[in-house]
Design a protein around this motif. Structure first.
Motif, PDB file in Angstrom:
ATOM      1  N   LEU A 181      32.288   8.934  28.219  1.00 22.05           N
ATOM      2  CA  LEU A 181      31.790   8.532  26.911  1.00 22.05           C
ATOM      3  C   LEU A 181      31.444   9.766  26.086  1.00 22.05           C
ATOM      4  O   LEU A 181      31.000  10.785  26.622  1.00 22.05           O
ATOM      5  CB  LEU A 181      30.535   7.661  27.043  1.00 22.05           C
ATOM      6  N   ASN A 236      32.280  15.625  26.915  1.00 19.37           N
ATOM      7  CA  ASN A 236      31.940  14.228  27.140  1.00 19.37           C
ATOM      8  C   ASN A 236      31.059  14.083  28.377  1.00 19.37           C
ATOM      9  O   ASN A 236      30.923  15.005  29.183  1.00 19.37           O
ATOM     10  CB  ASN A 236      33.206  13.394  27.310  1.00 19.37           C
ATOM     11  N   LEU A 291      30.224   4.354  21.267  1.00 21.46           N
ATOM     12  CA  LEU A 291      30.827   3.281  22.054  1.00 21.46           C
ATOM     13  C   LEU A 291      32.084   2.769  21.361  1.00 21.46           C
ATOM     14  O   LEU A 291      32.025   2.360  20.192  1.00 21.46           O
ATOM     15  CB  LEU A 291      29.827   2.134  22.237  1.00 21.46           C
ATOM     16  N   VAL A 299      31.236  -0.388  30.871  1.00 23.52           N
ATOM     17  CA  VAL A 299      31.096   0.949  31.455  1.00 23.52           C
ATOM     18  C   VAL A 299      30.984   0.847  32.971  1.00 23.52           C
ATOM     19  O   VAL A 299      30.131   0.128  33.501  1.00 23.52           O
ATOM     20  CB  VAL A 299      29.873   1.679  30.871  1.00 23.52           C
TER      21      VAL A 299
END
Length: 650
Positions: free
Chosen positions: A402, A315, A353, A396
């Motif tokens: 993410l 990630n 997302l 965020v």
């Protein structure tokens, strides 16, 4: 002080004269030279850069708490690696071509040359280091592996001291004149004058403070004097010592007047790793961040191939957010568990997302450059009707993680190198142009670039200061802005209106000789194409980035008008699914409850790339996959039909 050659500070000598060079060789390069106190570089990665005659040096503390003295000159082109006098770096990176060295001087990465050279044979030159009671000395004439140490007479203080304040001044006399003045001072602790070539230590019996005075020659008629105020362990500022003690002792013992605002405070913490006890006022997350930065890590393989970002396993973590305009922000990411990024300037990533309902995938061009490989950045604009970007703006934060896929895309001059470039963009289409321009500027080679950015108003200009700074430092970069409207406070005085053939000719008179790269909304790119085509431009040298679908290639003559049933096996899960030949692999996977990340849906972004281990397929893509990947068996699931029973590696 005794010396084989005496230098009168009033002698008129040419810079770098033979006499001066001989004196450096006899007096400086053959003897121990004082550099600093260990407490001036208390943490791993802390460094001080100094010049000793013709030798540029880096004094750096490595990850094993050892102090190394390295040559501050890259083995590639000789550029200075550490440009600042002091700093902290995880590894030493040359700013010219980004050759990277660890804190022991070993070359770990040579950009674009890893297969051409043996990095093990190109370390930074190192010098023998001797530490006496916290004072760091170097002898430039001895081999780096010498066991010889500086004599203890260099500094006879037995108690451990640490640096509290520092004062530096340039003297318009030669170094011998400065040393002669110092030798006349009282309370000299250096009982063996010739033990150290350049340092003297002075003791204040009232405050128990010590002034370390060292002189470095600049040329025949100039020298640099540094005074460092040392205090004993266990003492604290305000209670046992103060700035005024330093000022008073310097005036009394050395006849040097110091202004309070010219004193540089230094760290007075003991040399040891930071612990939680040192940070009672910080919250748990801040404490852990500091501990992580200070802990010893192995930097020898920072740029090793196995540390390249693998989007299927690693990630991204947001490390910085910059507000560019009222509705544009730049988000910077690093790899969650460490590593670096390998991509072409102009490529993009797809972010997954976790929006309400189901996951949303959005594709964003990288505005960063692979010449700075430890992080990547995207610059995004929140439109009134945007879903994904608005979610990023609202949710965020720095430290958030993410999932991302990529990098992908073929919109890069890496694929079609040219001698001269014309970058034309509108709005956020500037991002791939910035990535390519930053790479050209960092690389330092051929960078003949004409950069045209079209925006709605001056309030929407992005990267103005950076682009103008690059253009100001290089004649090969030209920048133009084209605004449609004024802002509320100022009238725009540059190119005005929508992009057309007239603006093209004014901003880039030699556009016929340049390779054109264009990115922006569909109508804008159509206007650019029409202006170029009307001028007789060779459109084979025109490249554009588009996230809209293109006309697909026709289906083969033998493609069945009525599809028959075939089986798809998903190897990782072992699932099998029967589908029609007219269905894409992506649709079949969704029917089988197999998640294949996808974004555009028509073969542009490359997010849904999967490998077909066996069977026949037919793919009609829009540029989202390279021929190299196709040859390796990869397809884009959103635009690939199974023509027979196939096995997909997912």
């Amino acid at each position: 002080m005794s010396s084989s050659i005496s230098l009168n500070s009033n002698m008129k000598l040419h810079p770098r004269s033979n006499i001066y060079q001989q004196q450096l060789k006899d007096h400086w390069y053959q003897r121990w030279i004082y550099l600093c106190q260990t407490t001036e570089i208390p943490y791993h990665g802390d460094y001080i850069a100094k010049n000793i005659g013709d030798y540029p040096l880096i004094i750096v503390r490595n990850q094993h708490d050892e102090i190394n003295i390295l040559n501050n000159s890259c083995r590639h082109r000789g550029s200075r690696i550490c440009q600042k006098e002091k700093g902290n770096e995880a590894n030493l990176v040359c700013p010219y071509h980004q050759w990277a060295y660890d804190l022991d001087g070993k070359l770990t990465y040579a950009r674009n040359m890893m297969e051409e050279i043996d990095i093990a044979n190109l370390p930074l030159k190192s010098f023998v280091c001797s530490i006496i009671n916290g004072s760091v000395y170097v002898n430039l004439s001895l081999p780096a592996d010498s066991d010889e140490q500086a004599p203890h007479e260099c500094f006879t203080v037995k108690n451990r001291h640490r640096a509290a304040y520092q004062y530096r001044i340039q003297r318009n006399v030669g170094y011998e004149a400065v040393l002669s003045q110092l030798d006349l001072s009282l309370e000299l602790l250096d009982t063996a004058e010739d033990a150290s070539a350049n340092a003297r230590f002075y003791h204040d019996t009232e405050t128990r403070g010590i002034i370390a005075a060292d002189v470095i020659p600049i040329d025949e008629h100039h020298s640099e004097l540094t005074l460092t105020y040392l205090v004993t362990s266990g003492t604290s500022e305000g209670k046992h010592f103060s700035r005024q003690d330093f000022i008073t002792q310097s005036a009394k013992d050395l006849d040097i007047i110091i202004a309070d605002d010219s004193i540089t405070p230094l760290s007075v913490k003991p040399v040891r790793p930071v612990s939680a006890e040192d940070l009672p006022a910080l919250n748990a997350r801040q404490m852990q961040d500091i501990l992580d930065k200070r802990q010893a890590i192995d930097h020898a393989d920072v740029y090793a191939p196995y540390r390249i970002w693998d989007s299927s396993k690693q990630n991204l973590v947001c490390t910085m957010i910059v507000k560019e305009t009222h509705n544009v922000r730049t988000y910077t990411f690093q790899i969650a568990d460490g590593g670096w990024f390998n991509y072409k300037p102009g490529q993009f990533i797809t972010l997954e997302l976790p929006t309400e309902g189901e996951k949303t995938l959005r594709t964003y061009t990288l505005v960063s450059s692979p010449s700075r490989p430890m992080s990547i950045s995207i610059t995004i604009k929140a439109q009134p009707n945007s879903t994904g970007t608005r979610w990023i703006f609202d949710n965020v934060k720095v430290g958030d993680s993410l999932k991302a896929y990529g990098p992908n895309g073929d919109f890069s001059f890496f694929n079609d190198p040219a001698d001269k470039y014309l970058f034309i963009s509108a709005g956020s289409g500037i991002t791939p142009m910035m990535s390519m321009t930053r790479w050209l500027y960092d690389y330092g080679g051929n960078m003949d670039v004409n950069f045209i950015s079209c925006i709605a108003s001056p309030d929407d200009i992005l990267y103005q200061s950076e682009l103008e700074r690059m253009a100001g430092r290089s004649r090969d970069i030209q920048v133009s802005w084209v605004c449609e409207n004024d802002n509320e406070l100022n009238t725009w005085t540059g190119y005005r209106g929508r992009f057309n053939k007239l603006i093209l000719g004014l901003a880039a008179p030699d556009y016929m000789d340049r390779d054109v790269y264009c990115c922006g909304p569909g109508p804008f790119m159509r206007a650019v194409r029409e202006a170029l085509d009307a001028s007789g431009y060779d459109m084979q040298h025109y490249h554009e980035e588009s996230f809209s679908g293109t006309e697909t290639t026709p289906l083969p003559d033998d493609f069945p008008t009525e599809g028959r049933s075939v089986n798809i096996t998903f190897s990782h899960s072992g699932k099998q699914h029967e589908c029609d030949q007219r269905e894409t692999i992506l649709i079949a996977a969704k029917s089988a409850n197999i998640a294949i990340p996808s974004a555009c849906g028509f073969g542009v972004c490359g997010t849904c790339k999967v490998k077909v281990n066996s069977g026949e397929t037919h793919m009609v893509h829009s540029g989202g996959i390279s021929q190299k990947d196709i040859d390796a068996g990869y397809v884009l699931a959103c635009c690939t039909n199974p023509m027979s029973d196939v096995e997909v590696e997912i």
